[in-house]
Design a protein around this motif. Structure first.
Motif, PDB file in Angstrom:
ATOM      1  N   ILE A   1       0.838  -1.194   0.000  1.00  0.00           N
ATOM      2  CA  ILE A   1       0.000   0.000   0.000  1.00  0.00           C
ATOM      3  C   ILE A   1       0.877   1.251   0.000  1.00  0.00           C
ATOM      4  N   PHE A   2       1.941   1.236   0.813  1.00  0.00           N
ATOM      5  CA  PHE A   2       2.846   2.386   0.834  1.00  0.00           C
ATOM      6  C   PHE A   2       3.475   2.620  -0.542  1.00  0.00           C
ATOM      7  N   ASP A   3       3.860   1.558  -1.191  1.00  0.00           N
ATOM      8  CA  ASP A   3       4.433   1.715  -2.527  1.00  0.00           C
ATOM      9  C   ASP A   3       3.451   2.419  -3.457  1.00  0.00           C
ATOM     10  N   GLY A   4       2.160   2.088  -3.319  1.00  0.00           N
ATOM     11  CA  GLY A   4       1.158   2.780  -4.113  1.00  0.00           C
ATOM     12  C   GLY A   4       1.083   4.256  -3.777  1.00  0.00           C
ATOM     13  N   MET A   5       1.277   4.594  -2.518  1.00  0.00           N
ATOM     14  CA  MET A   5       1.233   5.985  -2.094  1.00  0.00           C
ATOM     15  C   MET A   5       2.388   6.804  -2.664  1.00  0.00           C
ATOM     16  N   THR A   6       3.524   6.170  -2.876  1.00  0.00           N
ATOM     17  CA  THR A   6       4.664   6.919  -3.401  1.00  0.00           C
ATOM     18  C   THR A   6       4.385   7.488  -4.784  1.00  0.00           C
ATOM     19  N   LYS A   7       3.371   6.958  -5.461  1.00  0.00           N
ATOM     20  CA  LYS A   7       3.017   7.485  -6.782  1.00  0.00           C
ATOM     21  C   LYS A   7       2.469   8.907  -6.681  1.00  0.00           C
ATOM     22  N   GLY A   8       2.078   9.311  -5.471  1.00  0.00           N
ATOM     23  CA  GLY A   8       1.583  10.666  -5.284  1.00  0.00           C
ATOM     24  C   GLY A   8       2.666  11.709  -5.101  1.00  0.00           C
ATOM     25  N   TRP A   9       3.914  11.300  -5.034  1.00  0.00           N
ATOM     26  CA  TRP A   9       5.063  12.208  -4.868  1.00  0.00           C
ATOM     27  C   TRP A   9       5.664  12.515  -6.229  1.00  0.00           C
ATOM     28  N   PRO A  10       6.027  13.788  -6.504  1.00  0.00           N
ATOM     29  CA  PRO A  10       5.901  14.992  -5.684  1.00  0.00           C
ATOM     30  C   PRO A  10       4.703  15.821  -6.123  1.00  0.00           C
ATOM     31  N   THR A  11       4.368  16.814  -5.309  1.00  0.00           N
ATOM     32  CA  THR A  11       3.357  17.790  -5.688  1.00  0.00           C
ATOM     33  C   THR A  11       4.029  18.959  -6.399  1.00  0.00           C
ATOM     34  N   ASN A  12       3.214  19.949  -6.746  1.00  0.00           N
ATOM     35  CA  ASN A  12       3.753  21.155  -7.367  1.00  0.00           C
ATOM     36  C   ASN A  12       4.270  22.159  -6.345  1.00  0.00           C
ATOM     37  N   CYS A  13       4.195  21.809  -5.063  1.00  0.00           N
ATOM     38  CA  CYS A  13       4.634  22.699  -3.988  1.00  0.00           C
ATOM     39  C   CYS A  13       6.048  22.309  -3.548  1.00  0.00           C
ATOM     40  N   SER A  14       7.031  23.076  -3.985  1.00  0.00           N
ATOM     41  CA  SER A  14       8.438  22.849  -3.644  1.00  0.00           C
ATOM     42  C   SER A  14       8.917  21.460  -4.036  1.00  0.00           C
ATOM     43  N   ASN A  15       8.263  20.898  -5.049  1.00  0.00           N
ATOM     44  CA  ASN A  15       8.686  19.612  -5.611  1.00  0.00           C
ATOM     45  C   ASN A  15       8.782  18.514  -4.553  1.00  0.00           C
ATOM     46  N   GLY A  16       7.801  18.494  -3.664  1.00  0.00           N
ATOM     47  CA  GLY A  16       7.795  17.475  -2.618  1.00  0.00           C
ATOM     48  C   GLY A  16       6.406  17.249  -2.084  1.00  0.00           C
ATOM     49  N   GLY A  17       6.295  16.344  -1.125  1.00  0.00           N
ATOM     50  CA  GLY A  17       5.001  15.994  -0.561  1.00  0.00           C
ATOM     51  C   GLY A  17       4.191  15.138  -1.509  1.00  0.00           C
ATOM     52  N   ILE A  18       3.076  14.600  -1.006  1.00  0.00           N
ATOM     53  CA  ILE A  18       2.186  13.828  -1.867  1.00  0.00           C
ATOM     54  C   ILE A  18       0.846  14.536  -1.975  1.00  0.00           C
ATOM     55  N   TRP A  19       0.158  14.250  -3.063  1.00  0.00           N
ATOM     56  CA  TRP A  19      -1.180  14.780  -3.272  1.00  0.00           C
ATOM     57  C   TRP A  19      -2.178  14.027  -2.382  1.00  0.00           C
ATOM     58  N   TRP A  20      -3.338  14.628  -2.190  1.00  0.00           N
ATOM     59  CA  TRP A  20      -4.421  13.961  -1.464  1.00  0.00           C
ATOM     60  C   TRP A  20      -4.964  12.791  -2.264  1.00  0.00           C
ATOM     61  N   ASP A  21      -5.024  12.953  -3.588  1.00  0.00           N
ATOM     62  CA  ASP A  21      -5.647  11.932  -4.424  1.00  0.00           C
ATOM     63  C   ASP A  21      -4.869  11.757  -5.721  1.00  0.00           C
ATOM     64  N   SER A  22      -5.173  10.668  -6.407  1.00  0.00           N
ATOM     65  CA  SER A  22      -4.440  10.333  -7.620  1.00  0.00           C
ATOM     66  C   SER A  22      -4.721  11.294  -8.763  1.00  0.00           C
ATOM     67  N   THR A  23      -5.807  12.062  -8.672  1.00  0.00           N
ATOM     68  CA  THR A  23      -6.109  13.042  -9.710  1.00  0.00           C
ATOM     69  C   THR A  23      -5.511  14.413  -9.401  1.00  0.00           C
ATOM     70  N   LYS A  24      -4.774  14.523  -8.316  1.00  0.00           N
ATOM     71  CA  LYS A  24      -3.966  15.701  -7.988  1.00  0.00           C
ATOM     72  C   LYS A  24      -4.811  16.964  -7.818  1.00  0.00           C
ATOM     73  N   THR A  25      -5.841  16.858  -6.974  1.00  0.00           N
ATOM     74  CA  THR A  25      -6.730  17.999  -6.781  1.00  0.00           C
ATOM     75  C   THR A  25      -6.366  18.866  -5.575  1.00  0.00           C
ATOM     76  N   TYR A  26      -5.581  18.342  -4.623  1.00  0.00           N
ATOM     77  CA  TYR A  26      -5.395  19.057  -3.366  1.00  0.00           C
ATOM     78  C   TYR A  26      -4.122  18.556  -2.696  1.00  0.00           C
ATOM     79  N   VAL A  27      -3.384  19.488  -2.093  1.00  0.00           N
ATOM     80  CA  VAL A  27      -2.234  19.133  -1.254  1.00  0.00           C
ATOM     81  C   VAL A  27      -2.645  19.414   0.180  1.00  0.00           C
ATOM     82  N   ASN A  28      -2.816  18.370   0.974  1.00  0.00           N
ATOM     83  CA  ASN A  28      -3.338  18.579   2.327  1.00  0.00           C
ATOM     84  C   ASN A  28      -2.451  17.958   3.387  1.00  0.00           C
ATOM     85  N   ALA A  29      -2.779  18.275   4.615  1.00  0.00           N
ATOM     86  CA  ALA A  29      -1.958  17.837   5.742  1.00  0.00           C
ATOM     87  C   ALA A  29      -2.076  16.342   5.988  1.00  0.00           C
ATOM     88  N   ILE A  30      -3.302  15.832   6.004  1.00  0.00           N
ATOM     89  CA  ILE A  30      -3.477  14.471   6.492  1.00  0.00           C
ATOM     90  C   ILE A  30      -2.777  13.445   5.619  1.00  0.00           C
TER      91      ILE A  30
END
Length: 399
Positions: free
Chosen positions: A175-204
């Motif tokens: 499952i974690f490996d699947g989550m790595t597909k969300g890295w990186p976001t458009n914010c400082s080229n890091g973090g993961i998106w909330w969803d696979s369609t890249k709609t939101y960068v959130n804390a949780i």
């Protein structure tokens, strides 16, 4: 009593077991265990063995129901056999109701919260939707939202801690490996998106990414791989701006990568605590626990009342998701309490647990509600109940 010896070389579960069966067991510990066992039995009245999820709550909430059961089973051998049966059954059948993604919760005709799932059957052969003995297919647990995925990864890690079942650990890794597909976001080229369609960068989602990586770093064979991910995530998160000037965490970032000022939810203050505690175990650093302590102290100042009871701003109308949030905070606050003891943390855990039992419980059914200060109000369901149960389980160790 138990918190005073938490630094012992014995694991907490062994300490508790030895205390429960000795003449030195305090009345407070025995009372806390009894309350948690009652809550466990009540939670299981919601469990639907045919789909592996708890009736009246949604997909991601189900992962949290399983986690609190596992947390109790680590401490209390009397519930362990039932917990293991739940893990085995949920592992086998729950993928069949993965919403992928779907509507997690709607109000039925009676107004009672119910779960609605979108069938996966048109998307895959029926036989592929159920786990086969000796196989691990993490894709069956992914639903397009990285936070949902992470809750299940943490749930299977918790189940692994109870059982030592390597399939559960491998599932969490997948499952974690699947989550790595969300890295990186458009914010400082890091973090993961909330969803696979890249709609939101959130804390949780990002806090959970850190927490899953750090938990796996302490359990999986390739520890350094997970340490590297956890450190990279924490470095990005700490600089992201989501931690505000009050040291609390807002919900996420705007499209131009600024703190969006959205609600300070309890679970956003909580998940980061457990993540930093686990990262500090895997790769000790003098900055991790002080950072966690600063966030925890700020959250307690912002979200507890004059009686030290935890609240979220939505109470009492927190459906469909926020009913789960406070228990997540308590679960992770207890992890921090074990690593960096504080009388304040014990006070919040114990005050919340006592008030839940005395003021926020349906005395006829033992179902626990959303407003821990009371009085008990409907709707109450598997989500409100399992969240409150997190506080009852935390109270066992906080004695």
């Amino acid at each position: 009593m138990l918190s005073s010896i938490i630094s012992s070389s014995l694991p907490v579960s062994a300490l508790l077991t030895s205390l429960l069966f000795s003449k030195d067991a305090s009345a407070e510990i025995l009372q806390s265990v009894s309350r948690a066992e009652t809550a466990f039995n009540t939670l299981q009245t919601f469990y639907n063995s045919s789909n592996g999820i708890w009736n009246t709550c949604g997909w991601w909430n189900g992962a949290n129901c399983m986690t609190v059961i596992a947390d109790l089973a680590v401490l209390d051998v009397s519930v362990r056999a039932t917990a293991i049966d739940v893990f085995n059954n949920t592992y086998t059948v729950a993928p069949g109701v993965n919403p992928n993604p779907g509507v997690e919760k709607v109000s039925g005709a009676s107004g009672v919260p119910e779960t609605t799932y979108t069938s996966l059957w048109p998307l895959a052969p029926l036989t592929d939707l159920f786990a086969k003995p000796g196989t691990v297919n993490a894709s069956l647990w992914l639903d397009g939202y990285y936070d949902d995925d992470a809750w299940w990864s943490l749930a299977w890690i918790a189940a692994y801690d109870v059982t030592g079942n390597e399939d559960y650990l491998r599932l969490a890794e997948g499952i974690f490996d699947g989550m790595t597909k969300g890295w990186p976001t458009n914010c400082s080229n890091g973090g993961i998106w909330w969803d696979s369609t890249k709609t939101y960068v959130n804390a949780i989602a990002n806090e959970l990414f850190l927490s899953v990586a750090a938990h796996l770093a302490n359990r999986a064979e390739n520890s350094q791989y997970y340490i590297n991910w956890a450190k990279k995530e924490w470095a990005w998160f700490a600089a992201s701006g989501m931690i505000n000037e009050n040291n609390t965490i807002n919900d996420g970032l705007t499209t131009d990568c600024k703190n969006n000022g959205a609600t300070v939810w309890s679970y956003n203050q909580g998940v980061i605590l457990g993540g930093l505690v686990e990262l500090n175990k895997a790769s000790p650093d003098p900055s991790y626990l002080p950072a966690a302590t600063k966030i925890a102290d700020a959250a307690i100042s912002a979200l507890t009342d004059s009686n030290h009871i935890l609240h979220d701003p939505c109470e009492p109308n927190c459906e469909p998701d926020a009913t789960q949030f406070k228990g997540i905070f308590m679960r992770n606050l207890q992890l921090l309490q074990e690593a960096a003891p504080s009388d304040t943390y014990v006070q919040v855990i114990q005050a919340s647990a006592n008030s839940i039992w005395n003021n926020d419980r349906d005395k006829s059914t033992n179902v626990l509600g959303v407003d821990w200060a009371g009085p008990f109000v409907e709707p109450a369901d598997a989500s409100t109940h399992s969240s409150a149960m997190d506080a009852l389980v935390a109270a066992i160790v906080a004695n």
